[in-house]
Motif scaffolding. Structure first.
Motif, short mmCIF file in Angstrom:
data_model
loop_
_atom_site.label_atom_id
_atom_site.label_comp_id
_atom_site.label_asym_id
_atom_site.label_seq_id
_atom_site.Cartn_x
_atom_site.Cartn_y
_atom_site.Cartn_z
N LEU A 194 16.85 28.11 40.44
CA LEU A 194 16.68 26.81 41.07
C LEU A 194 15.21 26.36 41.11
O LEU A 194 14.96 25.16 41.22
CB LEU A 194 17.26 26.82 42.49
N THR A 195 14.27 27.28 41.02
CA THR A 195 12.86 26.87 40.96
C THR A 195 12.57 26.12 39.68
O THR A 195 11.59 25.38 39.61
CB THR A 195 11.90 28.07 41.09
N TRP A 196 13.39 26.27 38.66
CA TRP A 196 13.21 25.54 37.40
C TRP A 196 13.67 24.09 37.55
O TRP A 196 13.38 23.26 36.69
CB TRP A 196 13.99 26.19 36.28
N TYR A 197 14.44 23.80 38.58
CA TYR A 197 14.98 22.46 38.82
C TYR A 197 14.56 21.98 40.20
O TYR A 197 15.35 22.01 41.15
CB TYR A 197 16.51 22.47 38.70
N PRO A 198 13.32 21.53 40.36
CA PRO A 198 12.84 21.15 41.69
C PRO A 198 13.55 19.93 42.27
O PRO A 198 13.49 19.69 43.48
CB PRO A 198 11.35 20.87 41.47
N GLN A 199 14.24 19.15 41.45
CA GLN A 199 14.93 17.96 41.94
C GLN A 199 16.22 18.30 42.67
O GLN A 199 16.80 17.44 43.34
CB GLN A 199 15.19 16.97 40.79
N VAL A 200 16.70 19.53 42.59
CA VAL A 200 17.95 19.93 43.25
C VAL A 200 17.72 19.96 44.77
O VAL A 200 16.78 20.59 45.25
CB VAL A 200 18.42 21.31 42.76
N ASP A 201 18.58 19.27 45.48
CA ASP A 201 18.51 19.24 46.94
C ASP A 201 19.35 20.40 47.49
O ASP A 201 20.57 20.43 47.32
CB ASP A 201 19.03 17.91 47.47
N LYS A 245 20.21 21.01 50.36
CA LYS A 245 21.03 20.65 51.52
C LYS A 245 22.32 19.95 51.12
O LYS A 245 23.11 19.57 51.96
CB LYS A 245 20.21 19.75 52.46
N GLN A 246 22.53 19.78 49.83
CA GLN A 246 23.70 19.07 49.32
C GLN A 246 24.66 20.05 48.62
O GLN A 246 24.22 21.01 48.01
CB GLN A 246 23.27 18.01 48.30
N GLY A 247 25.94 19.73 48.70
CA GLY A 247 26.94 20.50 47.96
C GLY A 247 27.04 21.95 48.42
O GLY A 247 27.03 22.25 49.61
N ALA A 248 27.14 22.86 47.46
CA ALA A 248 27.30 24.29 47.76
C ALA A 248 25.95 25.00 47.88
O ALA A 248 25.92 26.18 48.19
CB ALA A 248 28.14 24.95 46.67
N TRP A 249 24.86 24.31 47.62
CA TRP A 249 23.55 24.96 47.63
C TRP A 249 23.14 25.56 48.98
O TRP A 249 22.41 26.55 49.02
CB TRP A 249 22.47 24.02 47.11
N PRO A 250 23.60 25.00 50.12
CA PRO A 250 23.26 25.66 51.39
C PRO A 250 23.77 27.10 51.49
O PRO A 250 23.19 27.90 52.21
CB PRO A 250 23.90 24.77 52.45
N LEU A 251 24.83 27.43 50.75
CA LEU A 251 25.32 28.82 50.74
C LEU A 251 24.30 29.77 50.14
O LEU A 251 24.27 30.96 50.47
CB LEU A 251 26.64 28.91 49.97
N ILE A 252 23.47 29.24 49.23
CA ILE A 252 22.42 30.04 48.61
C ILE A 252 21.14 29.96 49.43
O ILE A 252 20.44 30.94 49.61
CB ILE A 252 22.16 29.56 47.16
N ALA A 253 20.84 28.77 49.94
CA ALA A 253 19.57 28.54 50.63
C ALA A 253 19.52 29.19 52.01
O ALA A 253 18.48 29.74 52.38
CB ALA A 253 19.30 27.05 50.74
N SER A 254 20.60 29.13 52.76
CA SER A 254 20.55 29.61 54.15
C SER A 254 20.26 31.11 54.29
O SER A 254 19.49 31.49 55.17
CB SER A 254 21.80 29.21 54.91
N PRO A 255 20.81 31.99 53.47
CA PRO A 255 20.45 33.41 53.64
C PRO A 255 19.10 33.78 53.03
O PRO A 255 18.54 34.82 53.35
CB PRO A 255 21.58 34.17 52.95
N THR A 256 18.57 32.94 52.15
CA THR A 256 17.32 33.31 51.47
C THR A 256 16.09 32.61 52.00
O THR A 256 15.00 33.17 51.97
CB THR A 256 17.44 33.02 49.96
#
Length: 109
Positions: free
Chosen positions: A36-43, A45-56
């Motif tokens: 995801l660091t290769w795609y800085p435009q990805v939010d 807080k949207q979609g399924a990404w909080p499942l990855i962002a919240s524990p890390t």
């Protein structure tokens, strides 16, 4: 192996499995954060990404205070993949501490 009690022998296989799965899932989450660091435009807080962002994110935020980006690239997920892989190998890997205790306990039982 006097410290290995019968109760510990019953619980240790489940602890070994759960710890291995937890560390593998956390490693996968950090690997996805590297991608995801290769795609800085990805939010995140949207979609399924909080499942990855919240524990890390909590551990990444703490690590970012100590390790600055190198050439504008956030290297903290790479650091955590290395650390978690090391801990996983030391505890539940083929020659890991918990694996060795399990093997010896099964040989004596």
């Amino acid at each position: 192996m006097s410290f290995v009690t019968p109760l510990l022998l019953q619980v240790l296989p489940m602890v070994h499995l759960l710890l291995g799965l937890l560390l593998a899932a956390w490693t996968l989450a950090f690997l996805l954060r590297i991608v995801l660091t290769w795609y800085p435009q990805v939010d995140l807080k949207q979609g399924a990404w909080p499942l990855i962002a919240s524990p890390t994110e909590p551990v990444l935020a703490l690590t970012r205070r100590v390790v600055a980006p190198i050439g504008g690239v956030d290297v903290t997920p790479v650091i955590w993949v290395g650390l978690i892989s090391l801990v996983r190998e030391l505890l539940v890997g083929q020659q890991g501490l918990l694996s060795q205790i399990l093997m010896r306990a099964q040989m004596t039982a």
